[in-house]
Design a protein around this motif. Sequence first.
Motif, PDB file in Angstrom:
ATOM      1  N   ILE A  79       0.687  -1.274   0.152  1.00 18.12           N
ATOM      2  CA  ILE A  79       0.092  -0.156   0.055  1.00 18.12           C
ATOM      3  C   ILE A  79       0.881   1.136  -0.035  1.00 18.12           C
ATOM      4  O   ILE A  79       0.443   2.257  -0.607  1.00 18.12           O
ATOM      5  CB  ILE A  79      -0.836  -0.031   1.204  1.00 18.12           C
ATOM      6  CG1 ILE A  79      -2.147  -1.078   0.925  1.00 18.12           C
ATOM      7  CG2 ILE A  79      -1.721   1.156   1.464  1.00 18.12           C
ATOM      8  CD1 ILE A  79      -3.150  -1.294   1.882  1.00 18.12           C
ATOM      9  N   VAL A  80       1.964   1.282   0.768  1.00 20.95           N
ATOM     10  CA  VAL A  80       2.936   2.330   0.683  1.00 20.95           C
ATOM     11  C   VAL A  80       3.433   2.602  -0.703  1.00 20.95           C
ATOM     12  O   VAL A  80       3.596   3.784  -1.082  1.00 20.95           O
ATOM     13  CB  VAL A  80       3.952   2.147   1.778  1.00 20.95           C
ATOM     14  CG1 VAL A  80       5.149   3.158   1.439  1.00 20.95           C
ATOM     15  CG2 VAL A  80       3.260   2.582   3.163  1.00 20.95           C
ATOM     16  N   VAL A  81       3.754   1.412  -1.253  1.00 25.17           N
ATOM     17  CA  VAL A  81       4.372   1.485  -2.627  1.00 25.17           C
ATOM     18  C   VAL A  81       3.329   2.207  -3.610  1.00 25.17           C
ATOM     19  O   VAL A  81       3.460   2.988  -4.273  1.00 25.17           O
ATOM     20  CB  VAL A  81       5.167   0.146  -3.198  1.00 25.17           C
ATOM     21  CG1 VAL A  81       5.278   0.176  -4.733  1.00 25.17           C
ATOM     22  CG2 VAL A  81       6.114  -0.039  -2.312  1.00 25.17           C
ATOM     23  N   GLY A  82       1.883   1.759  -3.514  1.00 26.21           N
ATOM     24  CA  GLY A  82       0.992   2.362  -4.442  1.00 26.21           C
ATOM     25  C   GLY A  82       0.823   3.671  -4.144  1.00 26.21           C
ATOM     26  O   GLY A  82       0.705   4.526  -5.008  1.00 26.21           O
ATOM     27  N   ALA A  83       0.806   4.073  -2.857  1.00 22.61           N
ATOM     28  CA  ALA A  83       0.670   5.518  -2.520  1.00 22.61           C
ATOM     29  C   ALA A  83       2.006   6.279  -3.150  1.00 22.61           C
ATOM     30  O   ALA A  83       1.636   7.366  -3.618  1.00 22.61           O
ATOM     31  CB  ALA A  83       0.376   5.887  -1.074  1.00 22.61           C
ATOM     32  N   PHE A  92      -1.073  10.418 -16.246  1.00 19.83           N
ATOM     33  CA  PHE A  92      -2.424   9.663 -15.804  1.00 19.83           C
ATOM     34  C   PHE A  92      -2.322   8.098 -15.943  1.00 19.83           C
ATOM     35  O   PHE A  92      -2.444   7.488 -14.986  1.00 19.83           O
ATOM     36  CB  PHE A  92      -3.570  10.157 -16.695  1.00 19.83           C
ATOM     37  CG  PHE A  92      -4.589   9.400 -16.587  1.00 19.83           C
ATOM     38  CD1 PHE A  92      -5.539   9.750 -15.562  1.00 19.83           C
ATOM     39  CD2 PHE A  92      -4.926   8.445 -17.526  1.00 19.83           C
ATOM     40  CE1 PHE A  92      -6.566   9.033 -15.328  1.00 19.83           C
ATOM     41  CE2 PHE A  92      -6.492   7.689 -17.359  1.00 19.83           C
ATOM     42  CZ  PHE A  92      -6.957   8.095 -16.082  1.00 19.83           C
ATOM     43  N   PHE A  93      -1.672   7.637 -17.096  1.00 21.64           N
ATOM     44  CA  PHE A  93      -1.648   6.183 -17.294  1.00 21.64           C
ATOM     45  C   PHE A  93      -0.591   5.471 -16.216  1.00 21.64           C
ATOM     46  O   PHE A  93      -0.853   4.385 -15.717  1.00 21.64           O
ATOM     47  CB  PHE A  93      -1.415   5.594 -18.685  1.00 21.64           C
ATOM     48  CG  PHE A  93      -2.304   6.326 -19.345  1.00 21.64           C
ATOM     49  CD1 PHE A  93      -3.480   5.498 -19.615  1.00 21.64           C
ATOM     50  CD2 PHE A  93      -2.242   7.375 -20.349  1.00 21.64           C
ATOM     51  CE1 PHE A  93      -4.827   5.820 -20.539  1.00 21.64           C
ATOM     52  CE2 PHE A  93      -3.100   7.728 -21.157  1.00 21.64           C
ATOM     53  CZ  PHE A  93      -4.620   6.884 -21.278  1.00 21.64           C
ATOM     54  N   MET A  94       0.383   6.156 -15.880  1.00 22.35           N
ATOM     55  CA  MET A  94       1.274   5.474 -15.112  1.00 22.35           C
ATOM     56  C   MET A  94       0.827   5.599 -13.647  1.00 22.35           C
ATOM     57  O   MET A  94       1.089   4.711 -12.732  1.00 22.35           O
ATOM     58  CB  MET A  94       2.692   6.130 -15.136  1.00 22.35           C
ATOM     59  CG  MET A  94       3.464   6.002 -16.494  1.00 22.35           C
ATOM     60  SD  MET A  94       5.018   6.832 -16.251  1.00 22.35           S
ATOM     61  CE  MET A  94       5.562   6.694 -17.969  1.00 22.35           C
ATOM     62  N   GLY A 135       0.174   2.119 -11.303  1.00 23.58           N
ATOM     63  CA  GLY A 135       0.801   1.772 -10.061  1.00 23.58           C
ATOM     64  C   GLY A 135      -0.073   1.506  -8.852  1.00 23.58           C
ATOM     65  O   GLY A 135      -0.091   0.252  -8.152  1.00 23.58           O
ATOM     66  N   PRO A 136      -0.887   2.263  -8.438  1.00 21.90           N
ATOM     67  CA  PRO A 136      -1.874   1.986  -7.476  1.00 21.90           C
ATOM     68  C   PRO A 136      -2.847   1.141  -7.488  1.00 21.90           C
ATOM     69  O   PRO A 136      -3.215   0.166  -6.584  1.00 21.90           O
ATOM     70  CB  PRO A 136      -2.742   3.354  -7.084  1.00 21.90           C
ATOM     71  CG  PRO A 136      -1.766   4.360  -7.690  1.00 21.90           C
ATOM     72  CD  PRO A 136      -1.204   3.757  -9.042  1.00 21.90           C
ATOM     73  N   THR A 137      -3.155   0.890  -8.584  1.00 18.73           N
ATOM     74  CA  THR A 137      -3.973  -0.243  -8.753  1.00 18.73           C
ATOM     75  C   THR A 137      -3.622  -1.637  -8.585  1.00 18.73           C
ATOM     76  O   THR A 137      -4.187  -2.520  -7.769  1.00 18.73           O
ATOM     77  CB  THR A 137      -4.680  -0.296 -10.304  1.00 18.73           C
ATOM     78  OG1 THR A 137      -5.305   1.043 -10.475  1.00 18.73           O
ATOM     79  CG2 THR A 137      -5.863  -1.408 -10.497  1.00 18.73           C
ATOM     80  N   LYS A 138      -2.466  -1.778  -9.180  1.00 17.17           N
ATOM     81  CA  LYS A 138      -1.769  -3.203  -8.818  1.00 17.17           C
ATOM     82  C   LYS A 138      -1.395  -3.622  -7.377  1.00 17.17           C
ATOM     83  O   LYS A 138      -1.685  -4.442  -6.680  1.00 17.17           O
ATOM     84  CB  LYS A 138      -0.747  -3.558  -9.760  1.00 17.17           C
ATOM     85  CG  LYS A 138      -1.022  -3.362 -11.237  1.00 17.17           C
ATOM     86  CD  LYS A 138      -2.186  -4.202 -11.751  1.00 17.17           C
ATOM     87  CE  LYS A 138      -2.462  -3.934 -13.014  1.00 17.17           C
ATOM     88  NZ  LYS A 138      -3.746  -3.750 -13.675  1.00 17.17           N
ATOM     89  N   SER A 139      -0.485  -2.678  -6.924  1.00 23.32           N
ATOM     90  CA  SER A 139      -0.138  -2.703  -5.645  1.00 23.32           C
ATOM     91  C   SER A 139      -0.904  -2.513  -4.585  1.00 23.32           C
ATOM     92  O   SER A 139      -0.992  -3.289  -3.467  1.00 23.32           O
ATOM     93  CB  SER A 139       1.118  -1.650  -5.376  1.00 23.32           C
ATOM     94  OG  SER A 139       0.370  -0.393  -5.468  1.00 23.32           O
TER      95      SER A 139
END
Length: 107
Positions: free
Chosen positions: A17-21, A30-32, A36-40
């Motif tokens: 969750i920290v990596v996603g944030a 936008f696409f990047m 990131g947050p969706t997967k992690s």
Amino acid sequence: MLDILVSVLLLVGSLFIVVGAFSLVRLPDFFMRLHGPTKSTTLGVGSFLLAAVVHSVDGGFTLRELLIAMFLFMTAPVSAFVLGQVGLRKRVTSRAPLPEDFPGLRG
């Protein structure tokens, strides 16, 4: 032993969750930021729910955690897909390199 497993699952989930944030804040477009947050975050919340299931083995098993996981794993990819489609239709520009930018990938 179960407490150690629950603690490890909670730490792993927190790390995801920290990596996603962090990726939501630091990635440039936008696409990047969508990727990131969706997967992690899905993996992080899944780890939290797995820790809850492992913890509930002692006190009786409930289906609540499994229903939350099912809802999460069904809705997160769909919402990411819909947001991606909106970005494509609105012609949001991306900084991601295109396939022709990589000479080794040319057929």
